[in-house]
Design a protein around this motif. Sequence first.
Motif, mmCIF file in Angstrom:
data_model
loop_
_atom_site.group_PDB
_atom_site.id
_atom_site.type_symbol
_atom_site.label_atom_id
_atom_site.label_comp_id
_atom_site.label_asym_id
_atom_site.label_seq_id
_atom_site.Cartn_x
_atom_site.Cartn_y
_atom_site.Cartn_z
ATOM 1 N N GLU A 151 2.666 7.902 0.928
ATOM 2 C CA GLU A 151 1.860 9.115 1.112
ATOM 3 C C GLU A 151 1.125 9.023 2.440
ATOM 4 O OE1 GLU A 151 -1.949 11.568 -0.792
ATOM 5 O OE2 GLU A 151 -1.486 9.536 -1.487
ATOM 6 N N LEU A 152 1.266 10.041 3.277
ATOM 7 C CA LEU A 152 0.556 10.087 4.551
ATOM 8 C C LEU A 152 -0.602 11.054 4.452
ATOM 9 C CD1 LEU A 152 0.292 9.414 7.588
ATOM 10 C CD2 LEU A 152 1.856 11.332 8.040
ATOM 11 N N ARG A 153 -1.790 10.573 4.807
ATOM 12 C CA ARG A 153 -2.979 11.418 4.844
ATOM 13 C C ARG A 153 -3.476 11.495 6.283
ATOM 14 N NH1 ARG A 153 -6.711 10.587 -0.462
ATOM 15 N NH2 ARG A 153 -8.236 11.343 1.062
ATOM 16 N N VAL A 154 -3.534 12.710 6.806
ATOM 17 C CA VAL A 154 -4.016 12.942 8.175
ATOM 18 C C VAL A 154 -4.946 14.150 8.142
ATOM 19 C CG1 VAL A 154 -3.376 13.203 10.594
ATOM 20 C CG2 VAL A 154 -1.723 12.246 8.980
ATOM 21 N N PRO A 155 -6.155 14.048 8.677
ATOM 22 C CA PRO A 155 -7.042 15.222 8.735
ATOM 23 C C PRO A 155 -6.480 16.289 9.661
ATOM 24 C CG PRO A 155 -8.236 13.168 9.183
ATOM 25 C CD PRO A 155 -6.775 12.847 9.248
ATOM 26 N N THR A 156 -6.986 17.492 9.545
ATOM 27 C CA THR A 156 -6.630 18.537 10.494
ATOM 28 C C THR A 156 -7.047 18.080 11.900
ATOM 29 O OG1 THR A 156 -8.753 19.619 10.142
ATOM 30 C CG2 THR A 156 -6.907 20.404 8.826
ATOM 31 N N PRO A 157 -6.354 18.562 12.935
ATOM 32 C CA PRO A 157 -6.641 18.084 14.298
ATOM 33 C C PRO A 157 -8.107 18.164 14.704
ATOM 34 C CG PRO A 157 -4.575 19.272 14.293
ATOM 35 C CD PRO A 157 -5.160 19.424 12.902
ATOM 36 N N ARG A 158 -8.829 19.187 14.284
ATOM 37 C CA ARG A 158 -10.225 19.310 14.738
ATOM 38 C C ARG A 158 -11.119 18.210 14.167
ATOM 39 N NH1 ARG A 158 -14.723 21.590 12.506
ATOM 40 N NH2 ARG A 158 -14.645 22.112 10.288
ATOM 41 N N ALA A 195 0.858 -1.191 0.000
ATOM 42 C CA ALA A 195 0.000 0.000 0.000
ATOM 43 C C ALA A 195 0.889 1.234 0.000
ATOM 44 C CB ALA A 195 -0.909 0.000 1.224
ATOM 45 N N SER A 196 0.630 2.141 -0.915
ATOM 46 C CA SER A 196 1.462 3.342 -1.026
ATOM 47 C C SER A 196 0.888 4.533 -0.268
ATOM 48 C CB SER A 196 1.646 3.716 -2.497
ATOM 49 O OG SER A 196 0.385 3.959 -3.108
ATOM 50 N N THR A 197 -0.253 4.327 0.428
ATOM 51 C CA THR A 197 -0.890 5.404 1.191
ATOM 52 C C THR A 197 -1.211 4.927 2.597
ATOM 53 O OG1 THR A 197 -1.904 6.343 -0.804
ATOM 54 C CG2 THR A 197 -2.854 6.979 1.317
ATOM 55 N N LEU A 198 -0.861 5.745 3.578
ATOM 56 C CA LEU A 198 -1.229 5.504 4.975
ATOM 57 C C LEU A 198 -2.193 6.594 5.401
ATOM 58 C CD1 LEU A 198 -0.971 4.153 7.777
ATOM 59 C CD2 LEU A 198 1.015 5.633 8.201
ATOM 60 N N LEU A 199 -3.342 6.183 5.905
ATOM 61 C CA LEU A 199 -4.339 7.094 6.453
ATOM 62 C C LEU A 199 -4.264 6.994 7.971
ATOM 63 C CD1 LEU A 199 -6.924 8.895 6.148
ATOM 64 C CD2 LEU A 199 -8.237 6.757 6.114
ATOM 65 N N MET A 200 -4.010 8.094 8.651
ATOM 66 C CA MET A 200 -3.926 8.096 10.109
ATOM 67 C C MET A 200 -5.018 9.001 10.662
ATOM 68 S SD MET A 200 -0.684 8.691 12.664
ATOM 69 C CE MET A 200 -0.439 10.439 12.319
ATOM 70 N N VAL A 201 -5.888 8.437 11.490
ATOM 71 C CA VAL A 201 -7.057 9.172 11.963
ATOM 72 C C VAL A 201 -7.337 8.833 13.426
ATOM 73 C CG1 VAL A 201 -8.155 9.370 9.693
ATOM 74 C CG2 VAL A 201 -8.554 7.330 11.075
ATOM 75 N N GLY A 202 -8.234 9.588 14.045
ATOM 76 C CA GLY A 202 -8.573 9.403 15.451
ATOM 77 C C GLY A 202 -7.921 10.465 16.303
ATOM 78 N N GLY A 203 -8.371 10.572 17.539
ATOM 79 C CA GLY A 203 -7.919 11.651 18.403
ATOM 80 C C GLY A 203 -6.424 11.710 18.623
ATOM 81 N N VAL A 204 -5.755 10.549 18.732
ATOM 82 C CA VAL A 204 -4.314 10.535 18.966
ATOM 83 C C VAL A 204 -3.550 10.992 17.719
ATOM 84 C CG1 VAL A 204 -2.350 9.076 19.651
ATOM 85 C CG2 VAL A 204 -4.565 8.784 20.749
ATOM 86 N N ALA A 205 -4.192 10.951 16.559
ATOM 87 C CA ALA A 205 -3.558 11.465 15.336
ATOM 88 C C ALA A 205 -3.356 12.976 15.403
ATOM 89 C CB ALA A 205 -4.395 11.103 14.106
ATOM 90 N N ALA A 206 -3.993 13.624 16.385
ATOM 91 C CA ALA A 206 -3.773 15.059 16.580
ATOM 92 C C ALA A 206 -2.510 15.343 17.382
ATOM 93 C CB ALA A 206 -4.981 15.678 17.293
ATOM 94 N N ASN A 207 -1.913 14.310 17.985
ATOM 95 C CA ASN A 207 -0.699 14.498 18.778
ATOM 96 C C ASN A 207 0.460 14.929 17.882
ATOM 97 O OD1 ASN A 207 2.006 13.025 19.748
ATOM 98 N ND2 ASN A 207 0.821 13.592 21.563
ATOM 99 N N SER A 208 1.173 15.970 18.291
ATOM 100 C CA SER A 208 2.198 16.558 17.428
ATOM 101 C C SER A 208 3.350 15.597 17.146
ATOM 102 C CB SER A 208 2.732 17.850 18.046
ATOM 103 O OG SER A 208 3.376 17.598 19.289
ATOM 104 N N ARG A 209 3.781 14.836 18.144
ATOM 105 C CA ARG A 209 4.910 13.924 17.925
ATOM 106 C C ARG A 209 4.495 12.720 17.099
ATOM 107 N NH1 ARG A 209 9.695 13.386 16.189
ATOM 108 N NH2 ARG A 209 10.840 11.595 17.017
ATOM 109 N N VAL A 210 3.291 12.195 17.327
ATOM 110 C CA VAL A 210 2.800 11.082 16.509
ATOM 111 C C VAL A 210 2.732 11.502 15.045
ATOM 112 C CG1 VAL A 210 0.810 9.601 16.043
ATOM 113 C CG2 VAL A 210 1.561 9.976 18.402
ATOM 114 N N ARG A 211 2.218 12.691 14.795
ATOM 115 C CA ARG A 211 2.115 13.188 13.413
ATOM 116 C C ARG A 211 3.507 13.386 12.790
ATOM 117 N NH1 ARG A 211 -3.286 15.681 12.659
ATOM 118 N NH2 ARG A 211 -2.536 17.019 10.986
#
Length: 338
Positions: free
Chosen positions: A288-295, A259-275
Amino acid sequence: MPLVLGIETSCDETGVGLVRDGVLLGDALASSMDQHARFGGVVPEIAARAHLEALPAMVRHALDRAGVAFADIDAVAVTAGPGLASAVQVGLAAGKAYALALAVPLYGVHHLAGHAAVDTLEHGPLPGRCIALIVSGGHTSLLLLGDLARDPIVHLGDTLDDAAGEAFDKVARLLGLSYPGGPAIDRVAREGDPHAIAFPRALPGTHTFSFSGLKTAVARWVERHPGPVPVADVAASFQEAVADTLSRKAVAACHEHDASTLLMVGGVAANSRVRALTAQRCAKAGIELRVPTPRLCTDNGAMIAAVGDLVIRAGLPPSPLDLAMHPTATLTHALVHP
């Protein structure tokens, strides 16, 4: 295209969103977090009562922000599970009432599918194949996704005990930090050394997660430490262990399943170091990393409306009005089946 009203009440956020054809038109969110803070965690009956009181106003706010009326709604999507039973029941009952009153179809949505779907509102359709890392207060899972609306969702690994967000809350309590623990640890960790303490990384070489041992290791270290506890160093070292574990396993899953794309979601995905660490490792691996905005990482109504929008466009049939809530529903499909 249909206008979808989404309702989310699985925990302590009362979320409402309005989505049409992949576009978020308006949303609103109320939180009862302050009411739970003195207990150090969410109290289900307090959460349910807060949803009951906040939901009508949140629906009205979302409609006003979108510039639409009740009569413009073409479908209702609502979290049917998993979540706190009494909290989920409030939202599901409201969703049924709106659907019945407006004579529109109802779609009972899986909460975790909402976390995956919300990214489409910012970054467009998901690729035909990707790995999703869902990491929140109650869930930590690695998933193989195809078409989110149509295809079965394959679990590559889940947590055996504590979810990552739950571990953040418990460690924050050990360190005397405020609830919720995730944002508190993220703030304090910026002043600490992430390599000061070598906390363990559980189950290396697998897609399975376990954070209970890490939480215990932090507790034992604090108990044995003479003198004042270096809170910033402990927080930073704990956070680094979580970020290292999550990012390493997610990138490995991408390689293993081509898989060439990683989707990271959920509340902990808002953590600055995890991101940051996940972004660094994905860039190095050509993923490719896809992460929504923290909100949009935390629970919200937009994510539930996004699932409704996807399944309607995919032509899936609606849920029956006698659909029961499923507080422990396993994620196998975007919709929760009777």
